[in-house]
Design a protein around this motif. Sequence first.
Motif, PDB file in Angstrom:
ATOM      1  N   LYS A 121       0.825  -1.209   0.000  1.00  0.00           N
ATOM      2  CA  LYS A 121       0.000   0.000   0.000  1.00  0.00           C
ATOM      3  C   LYS A 121       0.864   1.265   0.000  1.00  0.00           C
ATOM      4  O   LYS A 121       0.574   2.230  -0.724  1.00  0.00           O
ATOM      5  CB  LYS A 121      -0.934   0.008   1.214  1.00  0.00           C
ATOM      6  N   SER A 153      -6.374  -3.909   7.896  1.00  0.00           N
ATOM      7  CA  SER A 153      -7.131  -3.857   9.148  1.00  0.00           C
ATOM      8  C   SER A 153      -7.661  -5.235   9.533  1.00  0.00           C
ATOM      9  O   SER A 153      -7.595  -5.635  10.697  1.00  0.00           O
ATOM     10  CB  SER A 153      -8.293  -2.877   9.010  1.00  0.00           C
ATOM     11  N   ASP A 154      -8.158  -5.962   8.550  1.00  0.00           N
ATOM     12  CA  ASP A 154      -8.696  -7.295   8.825  1.00  0.00           C
ATOM     13  C   ASP A 154      -7.598  -8.268   9.248  1.00  0.00           C
ATOM     14  O   ASP A 154      -7.817  -9.111  10.133  1.00  0.00           O
ATOM     15  CB  ASP A 154      -9.427  -7.837   7.593  1.00  0.00           C
ATOM     16  N   GLN A 212     -11.769 -10.873  -0.157  1.00  0.00           N
ATOM     17  CA  GLN A 212     -11.481  -9.451  -0.308  1.00  0.00           C
ATOM     18  C   GLN A 212     -10.192  -9.230  -1.101  1.00  0.00           C
ATOM     19  O   GLN A 212     -10.130  -8.378  -1.995  1.00  0.00           O
ATOM     20  CB  GLN A 212     -11.355  -8.809   1.086  1.00  0.00           C
ATOM     21  N   SER A 248      -8.791   2.083  -0.551  1.00  0.00           N
ATOM     22  CA  SER A 248      -9.787   1.725   0.464  1.00  0.00           C
ATOM     23  C   SER A 248      -9.763   0.234   0.762  1.00  0.00           C
ATOM     24  O   SER A 248      -9.807  -0.189   1.925  1.00  0.00           O
ATOM     25  CB  SER A 248     -11.178   2.140  -0.025  1.00  0.00           C
ATOM     26  N   THR A 249      -9.666  -0.569  -0.286  1.00  0.00           N
ATOM     27  CA  THR A 249      -9.651  -2.024  -0.095  1.00  0.00           C
ATOM     28  C   THR A 249      -8.367  -2.481   0.587  1.00  0.00           C
ATOM     29  O   THR A 249      -8.396  -3.354   1.463  1.00  0.00           O
ATOM     30  CB  THR A 249      -9.811  -2.746  -1.439  1.00  0.00           C
ATOM     31  N   SER A 258     -10.553   3.345  -4.776  1.00  0.00           N
ATOM     32  CA  SER A 258     -11.065   1.998  -4.484  1.00  0.00           C
ATOM     33  C   SER A 258      -9.942   1.063  -4.072  1.00  0.00           C
ATOM     34  O   SER A 258     -10.087   0.285  -3.116  1.00  0.00           O
ATOM     35  CB  SER A 258     -11.779   1.447  -5.722  1.00  0.00           C
ATOM     36  N   LEU A 269     -11.370 -12.826   4.271  1.00  0.00           N
ATOM     37  CA  LEU A 269     -10.157 -12.092   3.952  1.00  0.00           C
ATOM     38  C   LEU A 269      -9.659 -12.474   2.565  1.00  0.00           C
ATOM     39  O   LEU A 269      -9.288 -11.599   1.763  1.00  0.00           O
ATOM     40  CB  LEU A 269      -9.079 -12.385   4.996  1.00  0.00           C
ATOM     41  N   SER A 291      -6.567  -0.775   2.697  1.00  0.00           N
ATOM     42  CA  SER A 291      -6.685  -0.401   4.111  1.00  0.00           C
ATOM     43  C   SER A 291      -7.560  -1.399   4.857  1.00  0.00           C
ATOM     44  O   SER A 291      -7.257  -1.795   5.991  1.00  0.00           O
ATOM     45  CB  SER A 291      -7.272   1.009   4.241  1.00  0.00           C
ATOM     46  N   SER A 292      -8.638  -1.812   4.225  1.00  0.00           N
ATOM     47  CA  SER A 292      -9.545  -2.782   4.841  1.00  0.00           C
ATOM     48  C   SER A 292      -8.858  -4.132   5.025  1.00  0.00           C
ATOM     49  O   SER A 292      -9.021  -4.788   6.059  1.00  0.00           O
ATOM     50  CB  SER A 292     -10.798  -2.943   3.977  1.00  0.00           C
ATOM     51  N   ILE A 293      -8.061  -4.542   4.026  1.00  0.00           N
ATOM     52  CA  ILE A 293      -7.344  -5.814   4.108  1.00  0.00           C
ATOM     53  C   ILE A 293      -6.354  -5.803   5.267  1.00  0.00           C
ATOM     54  O   ILE A 293      -6.305  -6.743   6.080  1.00  0.00           O
ATOM     55  CB  ILE A 293      -6.609  -6.108   2.778  1.00  0.00           C
TER      56      ILE A 293
END
Length: 344
Positions: free
Chosen positions: A249, A290-291, A316, A283-284, A280, A313, A286-288
Amino acid sequence: LLLVFSCTKDKEKKSESTFSKAELLANLGDNIILPGYHQLKLELEDFESKHNAFILDKTEQNFDAIKASWKRAYLQWNKVSIFSFGPAADYGLQAALGTFPTDSSKILSNISSGTYNLETSSNTDAIGIPAFDFLLYRETAFEDYSSNSNYSDYALALITKMKNEVIAVYNLWNTSYLATFKASTGTESTSAFSIFINSFVKSYEETKWTKLGIPLGKQSLGIAQPIYIETRLSKISFELFAENMEAWKRTFNGDQENGATGIGLDDYLIDLDRTSLAGSINSTLSSIVSDINGLTSDFETLLSTDVNSLDALYTQIQNLTVSIKTDMTSVMGVLITYQDNDGD
């Protein structure tokens, strides 16, 4: 007439673009790639130092120091393994440092004989940073490391090999390849920019499969394969996974570890009028991350207790593949040239 006028205005707008891929590559090379390899060099030198200190004074405290140094080196490797091109490809660094799972039987055979050639392809799964998950965390690791000179000699041989190869790769980046990288901004398959994008996307897919998909059973009809977990004994798989995705990232955004921002692939997408795609992807990602950080149990435990979280996970990560492998590369005019067999 209105349509023609609108198209003409759009073309004029694009022709006025001031985006510089040379500046993008300069930021990546100067501020992310070169410092990353330099830090890995330092971590492996420290790993060697901690090993030697233990050999001189074989205490539990010094053994723990080896483990801590190994973990730091492994985390750092996950920050630079996404740059497996140029000098790293020349030295086969990915195979030499990052091959897992380790063949523990082969390692023990090498140790027992005291004779081995670490440069042969047959020993690829008995060397590198992952090998120390076995050498440092097996049940009798402290005793073997302390009392068996073949054992500690083998460990030192692995460390020395890794250190020397990383130094060689760093030196090439620092002396000649960095200038080549910065100057090669085309989209032909032989350009540094195209090679970088291919390596960058390939690393994402390899992370998806090796760190998650394969042990989760995505290539074995849903049957979990815990033997393929990256660090089954030390249980730091998710820490390595998160570090790798965070590095991906940061590189996408052209950001340094200290928080300093720079020109990244996101800026290039924005210049190409693909702001929504850049947003997009970010955002994805960051979500990955975090998960992954939210997984508090080790990988093997979750395979038995919460496989749904791992599946979610994986889904995603898989869904983002199209955005980066197809959409991003297409708008940048880069052809994917590496081969895979994942069916994407």
